[in-house]
Design a protein around this motif. Structure first.
Motif, mmCIF file in Angstrom:
data_model
loop_
_atom_site.group_PDB
_atom_site.id
_atom_site.type_symbol
_atom_site.label_atom_id
_atom_site.label_comp_id
_atom_site.label_asym_id
_atom_site.label_seq_id
_atom_site.Cartn_x
_atom_site.Cartn_y
_atom_site.Cartn_z
ATOM 1 N N ILE A 130 12.685 -24.933 56.535
ATOM 2 C CA ILE A 130 13.747 -24.944 57.542
ATOM 3 C C ILE A 130 13.201 -24.639 58.934
ATOM 4 C CG2 ILE A 130 15.886 -23.840 58.312
ATOM 5 C CD1 ILE A 130 16.608 -23.456 55.357
ATOM 6 N N PRO A 131 12.496 -23.523 59.137
ATOM 7 C CA PRO A 131 12.030 -23.244 60.491
ATOM 8 C C PRO A 131 10.939 -24.189 60.965
ATOM 9 C CG PRO A 131 11.222 -21.575 58.980
ATOM 10 C CD PRO A 131 12.212 -22.407 58.219
ATOM 11 N N GLY A 132 10.005 -24.531 60.080
ATOM 12 C CA GLY A 132 8.890 -25.371 60.498
ATOM 13 C C GLY A 132 9.321 -26.769 60.882
ATOM 14 N N ILE A 133 10.158 -27.384 60.052
ATOM 15 C CA ILE A 133 10.594 -28.746 60.344
ATOM 16 C C ILE A 133 11.516 -28.758 61.557
ATOM 17 C CG2 ILE A 133 11.881 -30.711 59.427
ATOM 18 C CD1 ILE A 133 10.696 -30.050 56.686
ATOM 19 N N THR A 134 12.340 -27.725 61.713
ATOM 20 C CA THR A 134 13.157 -27.607 62.924
ATOM 21 C C THR A 134 12.274 -27.518 64.163
ATOM 22 O OG1 THR A 134 14.955 -26.527 61.728
ATOM 23 C CG2 THR A 134 14.877 -26.197 64.111
ATOM 24 N N ALA A 135 11.223 -26.708 64.083
ATOM 25 C CA ALA A 135 10.312 -26.565 65.216
ATOM 26 C C ALA A 135 9.641 -27.889 65.570
ATOM 27 C CB ALA A 135 9.249 -25.519 64.885
ATOM 28 N N HIS A 136 9.159 -28.590 64.564
ATOM 29 C CA HIS A 136 8.494 -29.872 64.815
ATOM 30 C C HIS A 136 9.458 -30.859 65.464
ATOM 31 C CE1 HIS A 136 6.581 -33.752 63.854
ATOM 32 N NE2 HIS A 136 5.444 -33.076 63.864
ATOM 33 N N ARG A 169 -1.104 -27.961 69.097
ATOM 34 C CA ARG A 169 -1.876 -28.971 68.395
ATOM 35 C C ARG A 169 -1.592 -30.368 68.949
ATOM 36 N NH1 ARG A 169 -3.984 -28.078 63.310
ATOM 37 N NH2 ARG A 169 -3.196 -30.085 62.574
ATOM 38 N N GLY A 170 -0.390 -30.551 69.513
ATOM 39 C CA GLY A 170 -0.039 -31.832 70.104
ATOM 40 C C GLY A 170 -0.540 -32.027 71.514
ATOM 41 N N GLY A 171 -1.294 -31.072 72.039
ATOM 42 C CA GLY A 171 -1.903 -31.227 73.358
ATOM 43 C C GLY A 171 -1.070 -30.724 74.515
ATOM 44 N N ALA A 172 0.000 -29.981 74.233
ATOM 45 C CA ALA A 172 0.857 -29.469 75.300
ATOM 46 C C ALA A 172 0.272 -28.209 75.926
ATOM 47 C CB ALA A 172 2.249 -29.172 74.755
ATOM 48 N N ALA A 281 6.786 -34.136 59.998
ATOM 49 C CA ALA A 281 6.705 -32.688 60.193
ATOM 50 C C ALA A 281 5.962 -32.024 59.047
ATOM 51 C CB ALA A 281 8.112 -32.101 60.313
ATOM 52 N N ALA A 282 6.262 -32.431 57.810
ATOM 53 C CA ALA A 282 5.614 -31.824 56.648
ATOM 54 C C ALA A 282 4.104 -32.011 56.697
ATOM 55 C CB ALA A 282 6.184 -32.423 55.363
ATOM 56 N N THR A 283 3.668 -33.199 57.095
ATOM 57 C CA THR A 283 2.228 -33.471 57.188
ATOM 58 C C THR A 283 1.572 -32.586 58.235
ATOM 59 O OG1 THR A 283 2.519 -35.766 56.474
ATOM 60 C CG2 THR A 283 0.517 -35.247 57.708
ATOM 61 N N GLU A 284 2.181 -32.502 59.411
ATOM 62 C CA GLU A 284 1.579 -31.731 60.504
ATOM 63 C C GLU A 284 1.641 -30.229 60.233
ATOM 64 O OE1 GLU A 284 -0.108 -30.556 64.178
ATOM 65 O OE2 GLU A 284 -0.326 -32.286 62.840
ATOM 66 N N LEU A 289 -1.158 -25.087 58.748
ATOM 67 C CA LEU A 289 -1.430 -23.984 57.830
ATOM 68 C C LEU A 289 -2.895 -23.978 57.404
ATOM 69 C CD1 LEU A 289 1.654 -24.024 55.417
ATOM 70 C CD2 LEU A 289 1.145 -22.328 57.169
ATOM 71 N N VAL A 290 -3.400 -25.140 57.035
ATOM 72 C CA VAL A 290 -4.784 -25.236 56.564
ATOM 73 C C VAL A 290 -5.753 -24.821 57.661
ATOM 74 C CG1 VAL A 290 -6.566 -26.841 55.786
ATOM 75 C CG2 VAL A 290 -4.258 -26.987 54.832
#
Length: 327
Positions: A130-136, A169-172, A281-284, A289-290
């Motif tokens: 929920i939080p991670g996918i919302t953030a992405h 990670r997206g360069g922002a 989102a799940a992939t990124e 995490l890794v």
């Protein structure tokens, strides 16, 4: 039978949550069954149980929690049997479905069970959905952010930490807001290039001082109502407010100031994002995490039998980290 927690009516945690045994289930077409190791808890789970935001019981019995992590131990028709034994984190387990991850087993569509590499602890994947996918979605719904100036408010919350990680990670160029000076270093460690504590007053001036007067391109917003005036001051013409929460349910909207700056306000609710956005989102998030770019502090790990206490800790927001259930 399987051990599980559930509620048959909405209300306070200690009044409605029950723990016992329920019939186990077998995956249907396109589904996998996950033997849950750790179940994550998010404020959205509390809202469904309490009836916040006008929500009602969609099913006569609900096993709560949309997020979790564990091992696939059975697959339904149409799913590659080689996935049995795979470590995964799951999302949307209790979205338009009655049985979430607060149980020994949960069923999800195969695409909602994401491979969790062995290097990542279950507790990190368990609360990601929920939080991670919302953030992405907040960061990328309006396009790439490479070279953009992105503000993440409430940066040390569950959504905020993920937003810091994926934006960087997206360069922002990532700027964070936090509540007090003691949190500034934590926000920098979590991925922000710069952090402003709102206790110091006038965050807009301090944000623009850091950017040399250059306006912000995008805001991932935790408190739409409280921060609207600041966002109007710092955003560029054509900027974006991507908001996933508000204090006031019906805030006053300054139509003309927003209109004159051609600002996009994107309202976000995790249950209904487009499926390609969920998968991206799940992939990124897994990659973050890794790589160690995203890590959640775990404040407490409680057994399933203490789910009511776990909900209360999340509800009071005073734990200083994520609360998870060991299943």
């Amino acid at each position: 039978m399987m051990r599980a927690a559930w509620y048959d009516r909405q209300g306070p945690a200690r009044e409605v949550l029950q723990v016992g045994e329920l019939p186990d289930r077998w995956p249907g077409e396109g589904e996998v069954r996950v033997r849950v190791s750790v179940s994550g808890i998010h404020v959205g789970d509390l809202g469904k149980r309490q009836g916040w935001w006008g929500s009602t019981m969609q099913f006569p019995r609900v096993v709560p929690h949309g997020d979790g992590a564990g091992v696939i131990d059975a697959v339904g028709p149409g799913v590659d049997p080689s996935r049995i034994g795979e470590r995964v984190w799951v999302y949307l387990a209790q979205s338009y479905r009655p049985f979430g991850t607060a149980a020994e087993h949960t069923l999800v569509p195969a695409r909602h069970a994401v491979t969790l590499p062995a290097s990542v602890p279950y507790e990190q994947g368990a609360g990601l959905g929920i939080p991670g996918i919302t953030a992405h979605r907040a960061i990328f719904a309006d396009g790439p952010v490479n070279g953009q100036r992105v503000l993440v408010t409430g940066a040390l919350g569950a959504v905020g930490r993920a937003a810091l990680a994926v934006a960087r990670r997206g360069g922002a160029i990532v700027i964070a807001t936090v509540r007090n000076p003691d949190q500034v270093e934590h926000a920098l460690a979590a991925g922000a290039h710069h952090a402003v504590d709102t206790a110091g007053g006038d965050p807009a001036t301090r944000i623009l001082e850091y950017t040399g007067g250059q306006p912000i391109d995008r805001v991932a917003e935790l408190a739409f109502d409280a921060n609207l005036a600041t966002n109007l001051e710092i955003l560029r013409i054509g900027g974006v407010i991507a908001t996933y929460a508000t204090g006031a349910a019906e805030p006053r909207i300054p139509y003309w100031p927003l209109g004159f700056k051609n600002i996009t306000v994107r309202f976000l609710s995790n249950d209904d994002f487009p499926e390609p956005a969920n998968e991206a989102a799940a992939t990124e998030l897994t990659a973050a995490l890794v790589a160690g770019d995203l890590r959640y502090p775990i404040a407490a790990r409680l057994p399933l039998a203490e789910i009511a206490q776990a909900h209360e800790l999340v509800e009071h927001g005073s734990a200083g980290g994520r609360i998870v259930l060991d299943i």
